[in-house]
Design a protein around this motif. Structure first.
Motif, PDB file in Angstrom:
ATOM      1  N   TYR A 156       0.815  -1.080  -0.110  1.00 13.06           N
ATOM      2  CA  TYR A 156      -0.006   0.087  -0.022  1.00 13.06           C
ATOM      3  C   TYR A 156       0.814   1.390   0.049  1.00 13.06           C
ATOM      4  O   TYR A 156       0.717   2.076  -0.944  1.00 13.06           O
ATOM      5  CB  TYR A 156      -1.016   0.170   1.195  1.00 13.06           C
ATOM      6  CG  TYR A 156      -1.956   1.167   1.426  1.00 13.06           C
ATOM      7  CD1 TYR A 156      -2.722   1.426   0.476  1.00 13.06           C
ATOM      8  CD2 TYR A 156      -1.430   1.976   2.462  1.00 13.06           C
ATOM      9  CE1 TYR A 156      -3.468   2.590   0.556  1.00 13.06           C
ATOM     10  CE2 TYR A 156      -2.138   3.294   2.579  1.00 13.06           C
ATOM     11  CZ  TYR A 156      -3.288   3.620   1.823  1.00 13.06           C
ATOM     12  OH  TYR A 156      -4.069   4.623   1.927  1.00 13.06           O
ATOM     13  N   THR A 157       1.795   1.274   0.893  1.00 16.98           N
ATOM     14  CA  THR A 157       2.796   2.421   0.837  1.00 16.98           C
ATOM     15  C   THR A 157       3.417   2.428  -0.485  1.00 16.98           C
ATOM     16  O   THR A 157       3.702   3.694  -0.791  1.00 16.98           O
ATOM     17  CB  THR A 157       3.748   2.090   2.010  1.00 16.98           C
ATOM     18  OG1 THR A 157       3.241   2.181   3.346  1.00 16.98           O
ATOM     19  CG2 THR A 157       4.708   3.455   2.194  1.00 16.98           C
ATOM     20  N   ARG A 158       3.904   1.430  -1.089  1.00 17.51           N
ATOM     21  CA  ARG A 158       4.831   1.646  -2.363  1.00 17.51           C
ATOM     22  C   ARG A 158       3.614   2.219  -3.415  1.00 17.51           C
ATOM     23  O   ARG A 158       4.374   2.933  -4.080  1.00 17.51           O
ATOM     24  CB  ARG A 158       5.070   0.334  -2.796  1.00 17.51           C
ATOM     25  CG  ARG A 158       6.228  -0.036  -1.609  1.00 17.51           C
ATOM     26  CD  ARG A 158       6.750  -1.745  -2.074  1.00 17.51           C
ATOM     27  NE  ARG A 158       7.663  -1.920  -0.860  1.00 17.51           N
ATOM     28  CZ  ARG A 158       8.031  -3.241  -1.034  1.00 17.51           C
ATOM     29  NH1 ARG A 158       7.723  -4.409  -1.737  1.00 17.51           N
ATOM     30  NH2 ARG A 158       9.205  -3.601   0.042  1.00 17.51           N
ATOM     31  N   PHE A 159       2.431   1.873  -3.212  1.00 17.07           N
ATOM     32  CA  PHE A 159       1.458   2.475  -4.323  1.00 17.07           C
ATOM     33  C   PHE A 159       1.481   4.045  -4.241  1.00 17.07           C
ATOM     34  O   PHE A 159       1.630   4.402  -5.182  1.00 17.07           O
ATOM     35  CB  PHE A 159       0.022   1.929  -3.982  1.00 17.07           C
ATOM     36  CG  PHE A 159      -0.252   0.613  -5.102  1.00 17.07           C
ATOM     37  CD1 PHE A 159      -0.286   0.327  -6.387  1.00 17.07           C
ATOM     38  CD2 PHE A 159      -0.113  -0.710  -4.450  1.00 17.07           C
ATOM     39  CE1 PHE A 159      -0.547  -0.646  -7.031  1.00 17.07           C
ATOM     40  CE2 PHE A 159      -0.215  -1.777  -5.077  1.00 17.07           C
ATOM     41  CZ  PHE A 159      -0.572  -1.951  -6.512  1.00 17.07           C
ATOM     42  N   LYS A 160       1.408   4.443  -2.880  1.00 16.66           N
ATOM     43  CA  LYS A 160       1.286   5.803  -2.551  1.00 16.66           C
ATOM     44  C   LYS A 160       2.371   6.591  -3.096  1.00 16.66           C
ATOM     45  O   LYS A 160       2.400   7.737  -3.524  1.00 16.66           O
ATOM     46  CB  LYS A 160       0.938   5.834  -0.995  1.00 16.66           C
ATOM     47  CG  LYS A 160      -0.293   5.381  -0.418  1.00 16.66           C
ATOM     48  CD  LYS A 160      -1.603   6.128  -0.742  1.00 16.66           C
ATOM     49  CE  LYS A 160      -1.669   7.114   0.447  1.00 16.66           C
ATOM     50  NZ  LYS A 160      -3.091   7.627   0.558  1.00 16.66           N
ATOM     51  N   TRP A 161       3.822   6.034  -2.626  1.00 18.88           N
ATOM     52  CA  TRP A 161       5.057   6.613  -3.050  1.00 18.88           C
ATOM     53  C   TRP A 161       4.985   6.698  -4.536  1.00 18.88           C
ATOM     54  O   TRP A 161       5.319   7.973  -4.998  1.00 18.88           O
ATOM     55  CB  TRP A 161       6.135   5.813  -2.905  1.00 18.88           C
ATOM     56  CG  TRP A 161       6.422   6.040  -1.225  1.00 18.88           C
ATOM     57  CD1 TRP A 161       6.441   7.048  -0.389  1.00 18.88           C
ATOM     58  CD2 TRP A 161       7.205   5.053  -0.290  1.00 18.88           C
ATOM     59  NE1 TRP A 161       6.844   6.844   0.561  1.00 18.88           N
ATOM     60  CE2 TRP A 161       7.425   5.484   0.772  1.00 18.88           C
ATOM     61  CE3 TRP A 161       7.591   3.775  -0.735  1.00 18.88           C
ATOM     62  CZ2 TRP A 161       7.957   4.899   1.791  1.00 18.88           C
ATOM     63  CZ3 TRP A 161       8.227   3.038   0.299  1.00 18.88           C
ATOM     64  CH2 TRP A 161       8.447   3.523   1.525  1.00 18.88           C
ATOM     65  N   ALA A 162       4.584   5.913  -5.344  1.00 14.36           N
ATOM     66  CA  ALA A 162       4.651   5.886  -6.847  1.00 14.36           C
ATOM     67  C   ALA A 162       3.767   6.763  -7.452  1.00 14.36           C
ATOM     68  O   ALA A 162       3.863   7.378  -8.448  1.00 14.36           O
ATOM     69  CB  ALA A 162       4.452   4.263  -7.344  1.00 14.36           C
ATOM     70  N   LEU A 163       2.607   6.998  -6.744  1.00 14.67           N
ATOM     71  CA  LEU A 163       1.580   8.086  -7.138  1.00 14.67           C
ATOM     72  C   LEU A 163       1.820   9.427  -6.812  1.00 14.67           C
ATOM     73  O   LEU A 163       1.512  10.369  -7.376  1.00 14.67           O
ATOM     74  CB  LEU A 163       0.417   7.525  -6.847  1.00 14.67           C
ATOM     75  CG  LEU A 163      -0.175   6.189  -7.090  1.00 14.67           C
ATOM     76  CD1 LEU A 163      -1.809   5.770  -6.333  1.00 14.67           C
ATOM     77  CD2 LEU A 163      -0.808   6.515  -8.674  1.00 14.67           C
ATOM     78  N   THR A 164       2.698   9.687  -5.917  1.00 18.15           N
ATOM     79  CA  THR A 164       3.204  10.985  -5.335  1.00 18.15           C
ATOM     80  C   THR A 164       4.716  11.281  -5.664  1.00 18.15           C
ATOM     81  O   THR A 164       4.930  12.455  -5.473  1.00 18.15           O
ATOM     82  CB  THR A 164       2.860  11.055  -3.955  1.00 18.15           C
ATOM     83  OG1 THR A 164       3.707  10.127  -3.077  1.00 18.15           O
ATOM     84  CG2 THR A 164       1.324  10.927  -3.806  1.00 18.15           C
ATOM     85  N   GLU A 165       5.528  10.560  -6.228  1.00 19.51           N
ATOM     86  CA  GLU A 165       7.102  10.787  -6.545  1.00 19.51           C
ATOM     87  C   GLU A 165       7.111  10.209  -7.956  1.00 19.51           C
ATOM     88  O   GLU A 165       6.512   9.410  -8.349  1.00 19.51           O
ATOM     89  CB  GLU A 165       7.732  10.093  -5.215  1.00 19.51           C
ATOM     90  CG  GLU A 165       7.126  10.558  -4.100  1.00 19.51           C
ATOM     91  CD  GLU A 165       8.295  10.017  -2.925  1.00 19.51           C
ATOM     92  OE1 GLU A 165       9.584   9.486  -3.167  1.00 19.51           O
ATOM     93  OE2 GLU A 165       7.884   9.921  -1.768  1.00 19.51           O
ATOM     94  N   ASP A 166       8.056  10.564  -8.367  1.00 23.40           N
ATOM     95  CA  ASP A 166       8.726  10.172  -9.651  1.00 23.40           C
ATOM     96  C   ASP A 166       9.734   8.858  -9.467  1.00 23.40           C
ATOM     97  O   ASP A 166      10.873   9.368  -9.181  1.00 23.40           O
ATOM     98  CB  ASP A 166       9.104  11.371 -10.660  1.00 23.40           C
ATOM     99  CG  ASP A 166       9.670  10.903 -12.197  1.00 23.40           C
ATOM    100  OD1 ASP A 166       9.097  10.266 -12.564  1.00 23.40           O
ATOM    101  OD2 ASP A 166      10.670  11.381 -12.385  1.00 23.40           O
ATOM    102  N   LYS A 167       9.242   7.864  -9.792  1.00 23.35           N
ATOM    103  CA  LYS A 167       9.995   6.458  -9.614  1.00 23.35           C
ATOM    104  C   LYS A 167      10.780   6.589  -8.446  1.00 23.35           C
ATOM    105  O   LYS A 167      12.094   6.452  -8.495  1.00 23.35           O
ATOM    106  CB  LYS A 167      10.825   6.406 -11.042  1.00 23.35           C
ATOM    107  CG  LYS A 167      10.191   6.335 -12.295  1.00 23.35           C
ATOM    108  CD  LYS A 167      10.850   6.077 -13.515  1.00 23.35           C
ATOM    109  CE  LYS A 167      10.419   6.175 -14.866  1.00 23.35           C
ATOM    110  NZ  LYS A 167      11.043   5.905 -15.940  1.00 23.35           N
ATOM    111  N   PRO A 168      10.216   6.508  -7.306  1.00 27.40           N
ATOM    112  CA  PRO A 168      10.704   6.526  -6.061  1.00 27.40           C
ATOM    113  C   PRO A 168      11.597   5.155  -5.850  1.00 27.40           C
ATOM    114  O   PRO A 168      11.038   4.022  -6.471  1.00 27.40           O
ATOM    115  CB  PRO A 168       9.782   6.601  -4.924  1.00 27.40           C
ATOM    116  CG  PRO A 168       8.700   5.993  -5.776  1.00 27.40           C
ATOM    117  CD  PRO A 168       8.548   6.485  -7.134  1.00 27.40           C
ATOM    118  N   ILE A 169      12.588   5.088  -5.193  1.00 25.14           N
ATOM    119  CA  ILE A 169      13.313   4.198  -4.732  1.00 25.14           C
ATOM    120  C   ILE A 169      12.728   3.465  -3.431  1.00 25.14           C
ATOM    121  O   ILE A 169      12.945   4.334  -2.622  1.00 25.14           O
ATOM    122  CB  ILE A 169      14.724   4.114  -4.819  1.00 25.14           C
ATOM    123  CG1 ILE A 169      15.495   4.392  -5.978  1.00 25.14           C
ATOM    124  CG2 ILE A 169      15.465   2.769  -3.874  1.00 25.14           C
ATOM    125  CD1 ILE A 169      17.045   5.013  -5.970  1.00 25.14           C
TER     126      ILE A 169
END
Length: 181
Positions: free
Chosen positions: A79-92
């Motif tokens: 869930y957190t990874r989805f949120k990161w990807a939706l709010t950041e540009d290709k986050p690690i």
């Protein structure tokens, strides 16, 4: 036990085989799996005794209790990874040692209901988020640091639908082998 038998216990539904072209139908089907999973999983495990919960699903594998807690932990990360990807540009993203997490006291000894309730809540939020994604959103991605691979959100939906079925099968197959079903 042969290597093949052990492999079958480890991957009872096989490994995730993502279609080359992910369609809207795939996405909808996978979201349906994620939507239904917590209730199905709870129904499968809720009547197990302490002894049954502390039975490993395969030689050298986790106990049912550890599997339930692992799924909750893993899907929280997803869930957190989805949120990161939706709010950041290709986050690690941050990887974690799931084997070490499974050895912590909450995973080894605590009641599974805490993770079942968490899983219901996180899937409620996750499914709501996934249903709102546009085709462009599904093309967003994150980078997994262990492989340095770019993971598309469309792929990740399928991977976590598979992950749900994978661990459900671990528990269900053990219960069938033991005559608990």
């Amino acid at each position: 036990m042969t290597e093949q038998e052990l492999q079958n216990l480890k991957y009872p539904i096989g490994q995730f085989d993502c279609p080359e072209t992910i369609t809207q139908k795939h996405i909808e089907d996978w979201i349906t799996v994620l939507e239904q999973f917590p209730i199905k999983f709870e129904a499968l495990v809720k009547h197990l005794s302490k002894e049954q919960l502390d039975t490993t699903y395969r030689p050298g594998g986790w106990t049912i209790r550890q599997v339930v807690h692992h799924v909750s932990d893993s899907h929280h990360h997803s869930y957190t990874r989805f949120k990161w990807a939706l709010t950041e540009d290709k986050p690690i993203i941050k990887a974690y040692f799931e084997d070490r997490w499974a050895e912590l006291s909450d995973s080894k000894f605590e009641p599974i209901q805490m993770s079942i309730e968490h899983l219901k809540a996180i899937h409620y939020k996750l499914v709501s988020l996934l249903k709102s994604l546009s085709p462009e959103d599904l093309k967003r991605s994150f980078i997994h640091p262990e492989t340095n691979n770019e993971v598309l959100l469309s792929y990740n939906i399928g991977n976590y639908a598979w992950h749900s079925k994978h661990h459900y099968a671990h528990v269900e197959n053990l219960m069938k082998r033991k005559g608990w079903l």
